[in-house]
Design a protein around this motif. Structure first.
Motif, PDB file in Angstrom:
ATOM      1  N   MET A 151       1.439  -1.499   0.178  1.00  0.00           N
ATOM      2  CA  MET A 151       0.227   0.180  -0.120  1.00  0.00           C
ATOM      3  C   MET A 151       0.954   1.137  -0.045  1.00  0.00           C
ATOM      4  N   GLY A 152       1.894   1.271   0.994  1.00  0.00           N
ATOM      5  CA  GLY A 152       2.982   2.357   0.339  1.00  0.00           C
ATOM      6  C   GLY A 152       3.151   2.208  -1.103  1.00  0.00           C
ATOM      7  N   THR A 153       3.309   1.651  -1.599  1.00  0.00           N
ATOM      8  CA  THR A 153       4.227   1.447  -2.518  1.00  0.00           C
ATOM      9  C   THR A 153       3.025   2.231  -3.799  1.00  0.00           C
ATOM     10  N   LEU A 154       1.756   2.029  -3.289  1.00  0.00           N
ATOM     11  CA  LEU A 154       1.110   2.360  -4.640  1.00  0.00           C
ATOM     12  C   LEU A 154       0.078   4.118  -3.765  1.00  0.00           C
ATOM     13  N   LEU A 155       0.261   4.478  -2.680  1.00  0.00           N
ATOM     14  CA  LEU A 155      -0.246   5.605  -2.459  1.00  0.00           C
ATOM     15  C   LEU A 155       0.310   6.457  -2.452  1.00  0.00           C
ATOM     16  N   THR A 156       1.853   6.733  -2.464  1.00  0.00           N
ATOM     17  CA  THR A 156       3.030   7.161  -2.754  1.00  0.00           C
ATOM     18  C   THR A 156       2.338   8.497  -3.880  1.00  0.00           C
ATOM     19  N   LYS A 157       2.100   7.519  -5.050  1.00  0.00           N
ATOM     20  CA  LYS A 157       2.539   8.374  -6.395  1.00  0.00           C
ATOM     21  C   LYS A 157       0.950   8.536  -5.804  1.00  0.00           C
ATOM     22  N   VAL A 158       0.082   8.024  -5.787  1.00  0.00           N
ATOM     23  CA  VAL A 158      -1.507   8.818  -5.213  1.00  0.00           C
ATOM     24  C   VAL A 158      -1.159   9.637  -4.353  1.00  0.00           C
ATOM     25  N   GLY A 172     -10.772  11.225  -4.591  1.00  0.00           N
ATOM     26  CA  GLY A 172     -11.889  11.212  -3.759  1.00  0.00           C
ATOM     27  C   GLY A 172     -11.771  10.303  -3.000  1.00  0.00           C
ATOM     28  N   TRP A 173     -10.408   9.172  -3.485  1.00  0.00           N
ATOM     29  CA  TRP A 173     -10.453   7.863  -2.871  1.00  0.00           C
ATOM     30  C   TRP A 173      -9.418   8.843  -1.703  1.00  0.00           C
ATOM     31  N   ILE A 174      -9.351   9.445  -1.779  1.00  0.00           N
ATOM     32  CA  ILE A 174      -8.304   9.708  -0.783  1.00  0.00           C
ATOM     33  C   ILE A 174      -9.549  10.616   0.655  1.00  0.00           C
ATOM     34  N   ASP A 203     -12.661   9.303   0.860  1.00  0.00           N
ATOM     35  CA  ASP A 203     -13.451   8.606   0.630  1.00  0.00           C
ATOM     36  C   ASP A 203     -12.633   8.115   2.428  1.00  0.00           C
ATOM     37  N   LEU A 204     -11.838   7.689   2.401  1.00  0.00           N
ATOM     38  CA  LEU A 204     -10.603   6.831   3.026  1.00  0.00           C
ATOM     39  C   LEU A 204     -10.799   7.763   4.323  1.00  0.00           C
ATOM     40  N   ALA A 205     -10.735   9.157   4.352  1.00  0.00           N
ATOM     41  CA  ALA A 205     -10.543   9.966   4.975  1.00  0.00           C
ATOM     42  C   ALA A 205     -11.793   9.784   6.001  1.00  0.00           C
ATOM     43  N   ASP A 206     -13.348   9.566   5.389  1.00  0.00           N
ATOM     44  CA  ASP A 206     -14.030   9.813   5.586  1.00  0.00           C
ATOM     45  C   ASP A 206     -14.569   8.369   6.567  1.00  0.00           C
ATOM     46  N   ARG A 207     -14.135   7.703   5.977  1.00  0.00           N
ATOM     47  CA  ARG A 207     -14.490   5.883   6.927  1.00  0.00           C
ATOM     48  C   ARG A 207     -13.778   6.054   7.799  1.00  0.00           C
ATOM     49  N   GLU A 208     -11.880   6.864   8.211  1.00  0.00           N
ATOM     50  CA  GLU A 208     -11.481   6.398   8.853  1.00  0.00           C
ATOM     51  C   GLU A 208     -11.706   7.696  10.307  1.00  0.00           C
ATOM     52  N   GLN A 235      -8.883  18.189   0.142  1.00  0.00           N
ATOM     53  CA  GLN A 235      -9.215  16.530  -1.056  1.00  0.00           C
ATOM     54  C   GLN A 235     -10.516  16.868  -1.773  1.00  0.00           C
ATOM     55  N   ARG A 236     -11.443  17.219  -0.674  1.00  0.00           N
ATOM     56  CA  ARG A 236     -12.898  16.985  -1.749  1.00  0.00           C
ATOM     57  C   ARG A 236     -12.933  17.957  -2.671  1.00  0.00           C
ATOM     58  N   ILE A 237     -12.632  19.342  -1.811  1.00  0.00           N
ATOM     59  CA  ILE A 237     -12.738  20.671  -2.393  1.00  0.00           C
ATOM     60  C   ILE A 237     -11.850  20.514  -3.554  1.00  0.00           C
ATOM     61  N   VAL A 238     -10.376  19.828  -3.722  1.00  0.00           N
ATOM     62  CA  VAL A 238     -10.003  19.753  -5.581  1.00  0.00           C
ATOM     63  C   VAL A 238     -10.395  19.037  -5.964  1.00  0.00           C
ATOM     64  N   GLN A 239     -11.261  17.343  -5.601  1.00  0.00           N
ATOM     65  CA  GLN A 239     -12.120  16.489  -6.363  1.00  0.00           C
ATOM     66  C   GLN A 239     -12.894  17.309  -7.168  1.00  0.00           C
ATOM     67  N   ASN A 240     -13.799  18.296  -5.992  1.00  0.00           N
ATOM     68  CA  ASN A 240     -15.207  18.999  -6.785  1.00  0.00           C
ATOM     69  C   ASN A 240     -14.921  20.359  -7.936  1.00  0.00           C
ATOM     70  N   MET A 241     -13.204  20.592  -7.384  1.00  0.00           N
ATOM     71  CA  MET A 241     -12.805  22.029  -8.154  1.00  0.00           C
ATOM     72  C   MET A 241     -12.385  21.229 -10.160  1.00  0.00           C
ATOM     73  N   VAL A 242     -12.220  20.050 -10.167  1.00  0.00           N
ATOM     74  CA  VAL A 242     -11.551  19.410 -11.438  1.00  0.00           C
ATOM     75  C   VAL A 242     -12.519  19.241 -11.669  1.00  0.00           C
TER      76      VAL A 242
END
Length: 319
Positions: free
Chosen positions: A186-193, A285-287, A289-294, A301-308
């Protein structure tokens, strides 16, 4: 090792060409996008290759639709957009065998769960590629940077070493993909995300090159750091450990923007500017959503998702 690259876009073409011509291994292309497939066939099963907009020339390829392909690769390399992967896997399902490995270095999150429907966990490798590449048009790829520019990192889903990943590493080294192997999936994947949640999304919102973002003096501390902090807060709450510290991630954003790829338009902007849907839901959006769950906050992050998405909606008013 024999490879089949699924998705003849910017990164898929770069990996396949480097494996074929630098490493000297077999690399077929599976192209689910009909318009791209037709364009490459019309070019005599060749694609245009250039580097930094120079030395544009044709290179020979073997490209097939998922239904046409009859090969038996050791490794499927997936470079699809997140929203395209499920359809591609369904079309390839009759060709997937138990001894084969799936390697995916795609942007965003969501692909691993889809791959698990078709491959066992010990046959799934996740990765990230910090390698700038531009798709000028279907069948026309531009490698950004000098030969060997960029790095890539991979990990087995089981987080254990394997003979297969070591063979892949050897081939990728020969291809000048600068691979590294970790045991932190997961660390490998999330670095790029997390990196893309800043660079890709902000550059797309303001339709800018990476280096232009630094024209605002407070970009790193005022924009990048709050987004990165939210991402790390969510990851830590979920028990994920990143390969880099928060400070190192901020520094990486600065280095890539200023030194490594200042003139590069990131892949999300390339999709946006060509009228395609972006992957912002699978990144910011994935980030969020993860924050919402945790139970952490990721309002930025949510604002940037909506701005795009707002920028996407505004395309209809532009001539």
């Amino acid at each position: 090792m024999k490879y089949a690259v699924v998705g003849a876009g910017a990164m898929g073409l770069r990996y396949g060409i480097l494996l074929q011509y630098n490493a000297g291994v077999e690399a077929d292309y599976i192209e689910p996008t009909e318009a791209s497939l037709e364009k490459i066939h019309a070019q005599g099963d060749q694609v245009w290759k250039s580097r930094d907009h120079k030395n544009r020339h044709l290179v020979k390829t073997r490209v097939y639709s998922p239904e046409e392909y009859q090969g038996n690769p050791d490794v499927w390399i997936f470079f699809m957009k997140q929203m395209q992967l499920q359809n591609a896997l369904e079309r390839l399902a009759p060709k997937i065998k138990t001894h084969q490995t799936a390697l995916a270095a795609m942007n965003g999150m969501g692909h691993i769960e889809k791959l698990q429907q078709y491959f066992s966990d010990d046959r799934i490798i996740g990765g990230t590629a910090m390698i700038a590449t531009v798709l000028n048009d279907y069948g026309d790829v531009d490698f950004m940077g000098t030969e060997g520019a960029g790095t890539s990192v991979y990990a087995n889903l089981t987080e254990k070493d394997s003979e297969t990943i070591q063979k892949i590493k050897k081939d990728f080294q020969a291809a000048n993909l600068n691979p590294k192997i970790t045991e932190n999936f997961m660390g490998t994947l999330l670095t790029k995300v997390f990196f893309n949640s800043v660079e890709n999304s902000i550059a797309t919102t303001f339709q800018s090159r990476m280096g232009e973002l630094l024209s605002y003096d407070n970009f790193l501390e005022g924009i990048a750091r709050p987004l990165i902090d939210e991402a790390y807060d969510a990851a830590e709450a979920a028990g994920y450990k990143l390969l880099e510290s928060r400070n190192e991630m901020v520094a990486q954003v600065g280095y890539v923007s200023k030194i490594a790829n200042p003139l590069h338009y990131p892949s999300m902007y390339q999709d946006f500017s060509n009228g395609r849907k972006t992957e912002v839901d699978y990144i910011n959006g994935w980030i969020a959503d993860l924050a919402d769950r945790e139970g952490t906050e990721a309002k930025n992050q949510r604002i940037v998702q909506n701005m795009v998405h707002l920028v996407e909606a505004m395309r209809q008013f532009k001539k």
